[in-house]
Enzyme design. Structure first.
Site, PDB file in Angstrom:
ATOM      1  N   TYR A 180      61.872   3.808  32.610  1.00 47.74           N
ATOM      2  CA  TYR A 180      60.826   4.326  33.494  1.00 47.74           C
ATOM      3  C   TYR A 180      61.405   5.203  34.602  1.00 47.74           C
ATOM      4  CZ  TYR A 180      56.537   2.935  31.483  1.00 47.74           C
ATOM      5  OH  TYR A 180      55.459   2.904  30.643  1.00 47.74           O
ATOM      6  N   HIS A 241      60.192  -2.247  35.034  1.00 47.83           N
ATOM      7  CA  HIS A 241      59.565  -0.931  35.192  1.00 47.83           C
ATOM      8  C   HIS A 241      58.715  -0.837  36.467  1.00 47.83           C
ATOM      9  CE1 HIS A 241      61.129  -0.499  31.277  1.00 47.83           C
ATOM     10  NE2 HIS A 241      60.075  -0.839  30.582  1.00 47.83           N
ATOM     11  N   LYS A 337      49.081  -5.585  27.534  1.00 43.42           N
ATOM     12  CA  LYS A 337      49.098  -5.031  26.174  1.00 43.42           C
ATOM     13  C   LYS A 337      47.709  -5.213  25.579  1.00 43.42           C
ATOM     14  CE  LYS A 337      53.846  -5.056  25.374  1.00 43.42           C
ATOM     15  NZ  LYS A 337      54.387  -3.832  24.829  1.00 43.42           N
ATOM     16  N   ARG A 376      49.742   9.939  37.996  1.00 45.74           N
ATOM     17  CA  ARG A 376      49.586   9.472  36.620  1.00 45.74           C
ATOM     18  C   ARG A 376      50.897   9.755  35.887  1.00 45.74           C
ATOM     19  NH1 ARG A 376      44.460  11.511  34.875  1.00 45.74           N
ATOM     20  NH2 ARG A 376      45.490  13.309  33.998  1.00 45.74           N
ATOM     21  N   GLN A 378      51.806   8.632  32.921  1.00 48.17           N
ATOM     22  CA  GLN A 378      51.517   8.966  31.523  1.00 48.17           C
ATOM     23  C   GLN A 378      50.181   8.397  31.114  1.00 48.17           C
ATOM     24  OE1 GLN A 378      54.906   6.927  29.790  1.00 48.17           O
ATOM     25  NE2 GLN A 378      53.641   5.222  29.193  1.00 48.17           N
ATOM     26  N   LEU A 385      44.660  13.857  44.495  1.00 43.10           N
ATOM     27  CA  LEU A 385      44.307  13.220  45.754  1.00 43.10           C
ATOM     28  C   LEU A 385      42.791  13.242  45.868  1.00 43.10           C
ATOM     29  CD1 LEU A 385      45.197  12.130  48.571  1.00 43.10           C
ATOM     30  CD2 LEU A 385      45.238  14.505  49.338  1.00 43.10           C
ATOM     31  N   ARG A 469      39.222  -4.461  28.974  1.00 41.49           N
ATOM     32  CA  ARG A 469      39.867  -4.063  30.225  1.00 41.49           C
ATOM     33  C   ARG A 469      40.692  -5.195  30.829  1.00 41.49           C
ATOM     34  NH1 ARG A 469      37.617   0.683  32.747  1.00 41.49           N
ATOM     35  NH2 ARG A 469      36.377   1.708  31.165  1.00 41.49           N
TER      36      ARG A 469
END
Ligand code: BG6
Length: 489
Positions: A180, A241, A337, A376, A378, A385, A469
């Site tokens: 990362y 990470h 995950k 972000r 990825q 902003l 979610r």
């Protein structure tokens, strides 16, 4: 002056990481002329294979993705011609000494630099460094060793591994990778903060209300259940990470960009963190689920995972830093995950504007009016902003709009893979993006008591459907600290 030569040995050459990441990254570096003129790549693994078979295997994962320059295929052939294979056991001095002979053969009369990439399970790291006798190598140049996590399962096992490695290698030979840190936006975090006057003065509890570090994947542990069940999401993603991003985000200004200066600051902030409490953590595990006529397996449906496994595939935590800059600011982490989307991002939520002149325009929910800075990482790299803006027109209606830096629009060139940057840094001896042993120690010291408590108390994870979610417990956790997850609002 002796001419120098570089030998890169990928130990565990037939493994997934080597095939998917390491060889393609080496090719990308070669393609872009970042590798020295005189270099060779050696694959080492137990499977019997000829050089030609290795080349065939590698060629399947090399792509001309950088651009479509005509000579890409030729470059690929030239690269493959420099790849060799040596079969051997990981605990055989004799096999490694034969590899050494092969390396020597190509290095005669040259200053030989050697990079070893241990793309193997950690329980055999020590065997390899012992058998390959890397410290006492016959080479006249440098010898460096890249290792991949997991670096142990807890503080004790990590210290044990560090002691063993240091028995055979000097600390400055060990390059502990956290990929990362090689990601473009993570690298950019310091640039954004330290070289923009509009951000650095706001970077504290005075203006920041919460920081959120979010990692989600839209696939489960498919095929890796056996490995994963021994670690869980906290060890797999959070302790490394996300915590690394947190350290970069929250550290004080380093004296310089030198590796030691930056890592000193990261260790300092990690050591200032408040012990993680169970009440500030929630864990989850995904269950099988059918969607659109397709069924997705639950975590424990994996043959290699025990049916009664309590290993978390999701976790959310609130962390705090005990120093004057960050006192009381929740750093919320969330990693999971088999969620609805694949994403990694940092969200910085700012405080309310004191006595906001326009508060009436926001109704009762002033939270809707706070600024938020999002990195972000990825996919689709971006920095944006969220600001309040007047909707054009004669009335006075406010709208939450965005100042948006979308990488693909601003920088059309493809972003290199994290492994390319990290491999290049290791070759150049740049250690800033690699984890020093005291950093690793501080990271484990923070998470180990929590992991032990979770395991001792056999905390049952909250189940969530594959592709959802995640568990609702994550909302309660954020609400307890008076914030909302930015990715869900
Ligand atoms: C690895 C974890 O370190 O990172 C994996 O072990 C995870 O479980 C992976 O899938 C994610 O990396 P990336 O670069 O695809 O986000």
């Amino acid at each position: 002056k002796l001419e120098s030569t570089l030998s890169i040995t990928v130990v565990g050459a037939s493994g997934d990481l080597a095939k998917k990441k390491i060889f393609p990254a080496l090719f990308a570096l070669y393609y872009e002329d970042f590798l020295p003129e005189d270099f060779r790549v050696f694959g080492y693994a137990r499977t019997e294979m000829t050089d030609e078979e290795l080349r065939n295997m590698i060629s399947k994962t090399l792509t001309c993705r950088i651009d479509q320059r005509e000579n890409c295929e030729d470059k690929m052939d030239q690269f493959l011609k420099r790849c060799y294979y040596h079969a051997g056991q990981y605990n055989s001095e004799e096999d490694f000494s034969k590899l050494d002979d092969k390396l020597n053969e190509k290095e005669v009369g040259k200053l030989s630099n050697r990079l070893f990439y241990l793309s193997i399970p950690p329980n055999i790291f020590v065997d390899v460094v012992r058998c390959a006798s890397l410290r006492a190598s016959s080479t006249k140049g440098w010898t460096r060793v890249i290792v991949e996590k997991p670096f142990g399962r807890d503080l004790e096992s990590s210290r044990q591994l560090t002691r063993c490695l240091k028995h055979y290698l000097a600390e400055d030979q060990i390059f502990r990778i956290d990929h990362y840190l090689g990601k473009e936006l993570v690298e950019n975090l310091s640039v954004l903060r330290f070289s923009n006057l509009v951000f650095e003065p706001l970077w504290s509890r005075n203006y920041i209300r919460s920081v959120q570090l979010i990692f989600s994947e839209d696939f489960g542990t498919e095929g890796r259940g056996g490995y994963f069940d021994n670690y869980g999401i906290i060890r797999d993603i959070m302790q490394n990470h996300l915590l690394q991003i947190l350290a970069l985000f929250a550290m004080e200004t380093p004296v310089s960009l030198d590796a030691e200066d930056v890592r000193n600051e990261k260790v300092k902030v990690l050591r200032s963190m408040k012990q993680l409490e169970l009440e500030n953590v929630i864990v989850g595990q995904y269950k099988g689920h059918s969607k659109g006529g397709k069924s997705f397996p639950g975590y424990t449906d994996d043959q290699t995972v025990p049916k009664d496994s309590l290993t978390p595939t999701f976790a959310a935590a609130a962390l705090f830093i005990n120093n004057s800059r960050w006192d009381g600011v929740p750093f919320l982490m969330k990693a999971g995950k088999a969620l609805h989307t694949r994403r990694a991002e940092v969200r910085v939520q700012f405080r309310h504007v004191p006595g906001n002149l326009y508060r009436r325009n926001f109704g009762t929910d002033l939270d809707k009016a706070t600024n938020e800075l999002v990195l972000r990482v990825q996919p689709d790299e971006a920095i944006y902003l969220k600001i309040n803006n007047k909707v054009p027109g004669l009335g006075m209606r406010l709208d939450r709009s965005e100042l948006n830096l979308l990488y693909r629009a601003r920088y059309p060139r493809e972003i290199p893979d994290a492994y390319e940057r990290l491999l290049l840094d290791a070759i150049e001896g740049e250690r800033r993006l690699f984890i020093r042993s005291d950093e690793l120690d501080a990271a484990w010291a923070l998470f180990t008591p929590l992991l032990e408590e979770l395991e001792e108390k056999k905390i049952v994870p909250e189940f969530y459907p594959y592709g959802s979610r995640g568990p609702v417990g994550a909302h309660y956790l954020a609400a307890k600290h008076n914030v909302r997850w930015g990715d869900l609002t």
